[in-house]
Structures are given as C-alpha cells and as structure tokens.
Scaffold this motif. Structure first.
Motif, short mmCIF file in Angstrom:
data_model
loop_
_atom_site.label_atom_id
_atom_site.label_comp_id
_atom_site.label_asym_id
_atom_site.label_seq_id
_atom_site.Cartn_x
_atom_site.Cartn_y
_atom_site.Cartn_z
N GLN A 156 38.61 34.48 54.75
CA GLN A 156 37.34 34.21 54.13
C GLN A 156 37.57 33.88 52.45
OE1 GLN A 156 34.36 34.56 55.32
NE2 GLN A 156 34.74 35.63 57.42
N HIS A 157 36.38 33.61 51.90
CA HIS A 157 36.50 33.47 50.58
C HIS A 157 37.66 32.40 50.07
CE1 HIS A 157 33.36 36.33 50.07
NE2 HIS A 157 34.06 37.02 50.97
N ASN A 158 37.66 31.20 50.51
CA ASN A 158 38.88 30.28 50.31
C ASN A 158 38.57 29.71 48.96
OD1 ASN A 158 40.12 30.81 52.61
ND2 ASN A 158 38.63 29.32 53.72
N SER A 159 39.58 29.62 48.21
CA SER A 159 39.44 28.73 47.01
C SER A 159 40.89 28.07 46.83
CB SER A 159 39.22 29.61 45.81
OG SER A 159 38.98 28.91 44.49
N ILE A 160 40.90 26.49 46.09
CA ILE A 160 41.92 25.98 46.17
C ILE A 160 41.90 25.14 44.99
CG2 ILE A 160 40.76 23.93 47.22
CD1 ILE A 160 43.35 23.51 48.64
N THR A 161 43.35 25.02 44.29
CA THR A 161 43.64 24.23 43.16
C THR A 161 45.02 23.37 43.17
OG1 THR A 161 43.42 24.21 40.81
CG2 THR A 161 45.14 26.01 41.83
N TYR A 162 45.15 22.74 42.23
CA TYR A 162 46.43 21.86 42.31
C TYR A 162 47.13 22.07 40.99
CZ TYR A 162 49.70 18.11 43.36
OH TYR A 162 50.89 17.52 43.68
N ASP A 163 48.30 22.36 41.06
CA ASP A 163 49.18 22.57 39.90
C ASP A 163 50.07 21.25 39.50
OD1 ASP A 163 51.70 23.15 38.47
OD2 ASP A 163 51.89 25.39 39.24
N THR A 164 49.68 20.61 38.85
CA THR A 164 50.17 19.22 38.38
C THR A 164 51.66 19.30 37.94
OG1 THR A 164 49.05 19.27 36.32
CG2 THR A 164 47.95 18.32 38.09
N THR A 165 52.19 20.37 37.27
CA THR A 165 53.39 20.44 36.87
C THR A 165 54.53 20.71 37.84
OG1 THR A 165 52.77 21.66 34.76
CG2 THR A 165 54.92 21.94 35.32
N ASN A 166 53.96 21.64 38.92
CA ASN A 166 54.91 21.82 40.00
C ASN A 166 54.61 20.93 41.20
OD1 ASN A 166 56.71 24.36 38.93
ND2 ASN A 166 54.70 24.97 38.54
N ASN A 167 53.56 20.22 41.12
CA ASN A 167 53.14 19.50 42.16
C ASN A 167 52.65 20.27 43.38
OD1 ASN A 167 53.49 17.38 40.29
ND2 ASN A 167 55.63 16.80 41.24
N LYS A 168 52.15 21.20 43.27
CA LYS A 168 51.79 22.22 44.32
C LYS A 168 50.11 22.57 44.58
CE LYS A 168 56.31 23.07 45.10
NZ LYS A 168 57.03 22.58 46.42
N VAL A 169 49.94 22.50 45.84
CA VAL A 169 48.71 23.20 46.13
C VAL A 169 48.82 24.75 46.17
CG1 VAL A 169 46.71 23.47 47.87
CG2 VAL A 169 48.03 20.96 47.14
N VAL A 170 47.75 25.41 45.66
CA VAL A 170 47.74 26.90 45.59
C VAL A 170 46.24 27.24 46.20
CG1 VAL A 170 47.75 28.93 44.29
CG2 VAL A 170 49.23 26.84 43.77
N VAL A 171 46.29 28.13 47.24
CA VAL A 171 45.14 28.46 47.97
C VAL A 171 45.03 30.13 47.65
CG1 VAL A 171 44.09 28.86 50.09
CG2 VAL A 171 45.27 26.81 49.86
N ALA A 172 43.79 30.57 47.28
CA ALA A 172 43.52 31.82 47.00
C ALA A 172 42.32 32.38 48.18
CB ALA A 172 43.15 32.16 45.75
N PHE A 173 42.59 33.45 48.87
CA PHE A 173 41.76 33.91 49.70
C PHE A 173 41.67 35.24 50.09
CE2 PHE A 173 45.90 33.05 51.41
CZ PHE A 173 46.19 34.02 52.60
N GLN A 174 40.67 35.60 50.83
CA GLN A 174 40.52 36.90 51.44
C GLN A 174 41.10 37.05 52.76
OE1 GLN A 174 37.37 38.70 53.55
NE2 GLN A 174 36.57 40.01 51.87
N ASP A 175 42.08 37.82 52.82
CA ASP A 175 42.75 38.21 54.54
C ASP A 175 42.00 39.16 54.88
OD1 ASP A 175 44.36 38.28 56.52
OD2 ASP A 175 46.39 38.22 55.63
N SER A 176 40.96 38.71 55.96
CA SER A 176 40.00 39.74 56.32
C SER A 176 40.84 40.43 57.54
CB SER A 176 38.86 39.20 57.28
OG SER A 176 37.97 38.51 56.11
N GLY A 177 42.11 39.70 58.06
CA GLY A 177 42.82 40.46 59.10
C GLY A 177 43.82 41.52 58.70
N ASP A 178 43.86 41.63 57.10
CA ASP A 178 44.66 42.56 56.70
C ASP A 178 44.04 43.55 55.60
OD1 ASP A 178 46.87 44.10 55.73
OD2 ASP A 178 47.69 42.48 54.64
N SER A 179 42.88 43.94 55.98
CA SER A 179 42.35 44.87 55.13
C SER A 179 41.61 44.36 54.10
CB SER A 179 43.03 45.97 54.40
OG SER A 179 43.33 46.76 55.92
#
Length: 526
Positions: A156-179
């Motif tokens: 749930q509650h997914n959010s995403i950004t892109y790290d242009t220095t390390n060339n990486k995608v970063v996803v932040a989220f709520q893991d409803s399957g883990d409390s």
C-alpha cells in the motif's frame, strides 16, 4: 620563393607562401567543372561544384543532416535529439490510444521519469503484491516491459523517485503483509526491465501516505509519511543509496498533531524539501533542509483554509524553469472543486499566490506534471461529477497566477485513480489510471501538448534547398548567409517565431535567428 599564380593576379585563385587566395564572386559561376571552387563574398562561404550544383563545404557555415519531414528552401531548422533536421513549427494537442500496463486488479499508482534510460518507471499494487513496470514512449504511444515484483506481500501507499547520482529507482511503501511497516527498496533499470535489492525498513509502526523525493544537492533520499501508529504524526527520514541498498538516519517528527494528506517535492533551485499536509482540514506546507542524514523544517504556512485533499500520484511538483511549487487538490471548503495554487520558496519558508479552480465538479486524485517544452501545467483527475471519468486540464502560469483551460475527457471508462507523469526526453505526458471495473485494469494514454518544437537550444539555421523526408539536407548554420527569405527588415535583428517565421520581435521562447543584410538575406547568428 615567388608566389605561384593560377589565372590572373587580380581575380583568380592564388597560392601564397602561407595561405591560398580563392577566386571571389557574389554568385555561382555560370560554367564549372567538377571540383571547381570559389569564395562567395555574399554568403561568406567556400563553395565547390560537384558536377551538377554548387554547395557550401562542411565547416564553412553549413552542416549535412538527414531531414525528418519535408524542408523548404530557407526554412528555419532545429536539430532533434536523434540528430535529424526538422523544420520549426507548431504542434497541436493530441491524445493517443489506451495502452494497458497491467490487465489485473491494479491500484496505488505512482510514476517517475528515468532520465538515464528515458523511460517511465510506474509503481503499483496488483491484488496484494507491489510491482514496477518500465514504459517507453514513442510519438503518442507507450510500450511497456514486463512488470517486476518488488514486494510479494500486501503493498500500500506506494511512492517512487529516481536517484540521478546513483542511477537508481527508489520505492517507498507500506508493507501491509508485515504489520503495515514502512519500507524502501532500490531498483536498477536494465533495458526495459528492472531488478531490486532487498527491502529496508525505515518505520516499525503503521506507515501511511508515504512520499519519497530525491535531494540531488545532498545526494539523499527523503521519505515523508504519516505515522498512523503514533497518533498520525507527520514524520520524515533521510536515506542514502549505496549499490542496491539504502540506509537511514533517525526519524524526524515535524508535526505532533493528527496529520493527513501528506505529499512532498524537492525544490532543486533552493535545495529544499517541501512537505504539504493537512491538520484539522487546513492545508499547510513546510520547507525542509537536509543536513547529513537528518532534516530540519521551518514554520508551517497555510495554503488552503478548509479541506485540501489529494491521494495518489504527484499532487505536488516543483518546476525549476519557473522556480515554483505547484499543488493541486480537492477543495473541501469550496464544493470539492479541483483547485491549484503556486508557491515560492524563500529561505526556510514559502509564500503563495491565489487559488485557481480547474474543475467545478466533485474532484478526486489530482496529479500534476509540467511540460517544459510548451510551458504548460497538466493536471489529471477523477471527475466524480461526471461518471468518475479520467479528465485533464492544461494551463499556464505567470508569476504565481495560474490560468487553466477547459477540462478534456481522457477516458470514458469510470476510473478509481488518476496520475500524470512528464517524459522530458520525448516531451510527452503519460496519463495513467485504474479502470473502475472488475478487474481494475491499469490503463494509460500519451498526451502531446499544443506548442512548438522550438526551444532556446535546438535552433541551428536554415535549409539551403528543398528536401523530402529522409534526404540528406544541407543546413546553413552560424556565420552563414541565407538568401531565401522575403520581407526582412535590413539591418535589424530577427527572431525565430514558434511557427518558424521570422520577426523583429522576440517570441516565447526568445531565439535569435540573425541580422538581415537585405530583404532576402540574413546572416545567421550564434
């Protein structure tokens, strides 16, 4: 040694001790053999005869490029990102056909543009697991790769950004399957796919309304969220990407009240993190400053008096070209109308212009993008007053005054979410949503805004003749003289207009073409 003369001493080519003097003329010679050359004193170009025609040599005010589309003699020309010559002109607004990125039961959409692979990384949940799929835009359509799971549990509650220095995608989220814990994960794009490292927990409590941004001035990831397990307080945490993992500093609480509708963006001009939220239905913003692995915030500033609401996608963005923060929301204090406002950051605070209504109906899930080529604001949303259709509105901004256009229906399917993402490489806007059906299919369309293909950097000169699509075109560039114009004002600086014409008045954008030598000739300016 005495100089060697070819032809007469006064008029024709002469070989001197340290240079060659070419025969000079104001026009092409009437007769010539292949390989003959001379200096055109009118165009200031060296020209050679190829057996059928005279043409300027490369490096002498001209360049050869493949024409994309037709070019007329004397037409103003830009160079495209793939190195082709295109005539300057206007483009009309157009919307592509529906392309599904997932035919399953999708929800919690969000997306970010990856400038290294020129793709859109779209995050969503399907049934329970969380996925990311890469989308490549071409023209007015989009092609998706295979969706990749980043969390196998309920997401749930997914959010995403892109790290242009390390060339990486970063996803932040709520893991409803883990409390309902708050977690983040780092992704690496390869081709049209993405792979992930391991999940890293940043909050042990019930984490909601996650919003993640990348601070490129400090090379840090900042996650902002509602800690539902701590009386819904507003909190942020700073992360550092290393390889395919991420580590975090300590949590910073910036709101000790019950806080909701949290979103964030990064101001890359002032190097500040901007957080928007509501307390007791009043909309506020705070300006944050990252230092090391922590963040501190200035005082709260109100932007809406009653009931600002927004959920998925990108309701708030920062636009560097205008140095403004934009936020779109459902105004509960004004009949739930769709509303937008602009803010200007100064130090650790922010000030706002006036609110502008973009939809006089019950509006849900507004999501923003800004087309930097056409200088347009785009907001997509779900119109609860019209069958929950996906709609969008296009607007402009001057200072902090926003003017929005008439809403356009993007889909006549009822939807449950609406999102907007700008592809800065192709200058297209990706509209994506969840169809309100069983299943809630993930659909999208590509929007091309009305505007011009001209910008402050891509004008290169004038076409030296008429060419058809795919032909190699000779383009007269800096320091050259084009002689195929009409109606110029002699001695005046001329500017390229959005439709490709010339004027002594600067257009928007302001692009100098050169100075007129006569009513038909212009010296091309650098």
């Amino acid at each position: 040694m005495a100089p060697i003369f070819v032809g007469s001493n006064n008029e024709n080519t002469r070989i001197r001790s340290n240079r060659i003097g070419f025969a000079a003329s104001t026009s092409d010679p009437g007769s010539a053999a292949e390989g003959d050359g001379y200096y055109n004193s009118s165009d200031n170009q060296l020209k050679f005869y190829d057996g059928s025609a005279w043409s300027a040599i490369q490096g002498s005010g001209a360049v050869e490029l493949v024409a994309s589309g037709t070019l007329s003699n004397g037409q103003t020309v830009i160079v495209t990102s793939d190195g082709k010559a295109v005539g300057v002109g206007t483009t009309s607004e157009s919307l592509g056909s529906i392309v599904s990125f997932d035919t399953g039961n999708t929800r919690r959409h969000n997306a970010v543009f990856d400038p290294d692979t020129n793709q859109v990384a779209l995050v969503y949940a399907k049934d329970d697991p969380g996925y990311v799929v890469m989308g490549s835009i071409s023209g007015n359509t989009v092609t998706y790769g295979t969706p990749v799971v980043f969390n196998s549990g309920s997401t749930q509650h997914n959010s995403i950004t892109y790290d242009t220095t390390n060339n990486k995608v970063v996803v932040a989220f709520q893991d409803s399957g883990d409390s309902q814990k708050g977690k983040a994960i780092v992704g690496t794009v390869s081709g049209t796919s993405i792979s992930f490292g391991s999940e890293v927990q940043f909050e042990s409590g019930n984490t909601q309304s996650t919003s993640v941004v990348y601070d490129d001035s400090n090379d840090k990831i900042v996650i902002t969220y509602q800690d539902y397990g701590d009386s819904s307080h507003g909190k942020s945490i700073v992360g550092t990407v290393s390889g395919t993992s991420i580590s975090f500093g300590s949590v910073v609480e910036w709101s000790s009240a019950s806080t909701s509708y949290i979103t964030s963006t990064f101001d890359s001009t002032n190097n500040k993190v901007i957080v928007a939220y509501t307390v007791s239905s009043v909309g506020y913003m705070k300006v944050g400053t990252v230092s090391g692995t922590s963040i501190s915030f200035g005082s709260a500033v109100q932007f809406n008096a009653a009931g600002a609401q927004y959920n998925n996608g990108t309701p708030m963005i920062y636009v560097p070209s205008i140095d403004k923060v934009l936020i779109a929301y459902r105004d509960g204090g004004n009949s739930n109308y769709g509303t937008i406002i602009a803010g200007t950051v100064s130090g650790n605070s922010i000030s706002f212009g006036s609110e502008t209504v973009f939809e006089t109906s019950n509006t849900y899930d507004p999501s923003l993008a800004y087309n930097t080529q056409t200088n347009n604001i785009i907001v997509s949303y779900r119109d609860g007053g019209d069958n929950d259709y996906c709609k969008y509105s296009v607007g402009t901004i001057s200072g902090t005054t926003i003017t929005m256009g008439t809403p356009v229906t993007a889909s006549t399917d009822s939807i449950s979410e609406a999102n907007t993402t700008y592809d800065s490489f192709n200058n297209r806007v990706l509209l994506h949503w969840a169809k309100d059906d069983s299943p809630q299919r993930g659909d999208s369309k590509v929007l091309r805004n009305e505007g011009t293909n001209l910008n402050t950097e891509n004008f290169i000169g004038f076409s030296d003749a008429a060419y058809t699509d795919g032909q190699t075109a000779n383009i007269q560039i800096i320091s050259s003289v084009d002689d195929a114009q009409t109606g110029l004002t002699t001695g005046s600086l001329h500017y390229v207009q959005n439709d490709g014409s010339l004027s002594t008045t600067a257009g928007t954008p302001s692009v100098e073409a050169g100075t007129a030598l006569s009513d038909t000739k212009i010296r091309i300016k650098s």
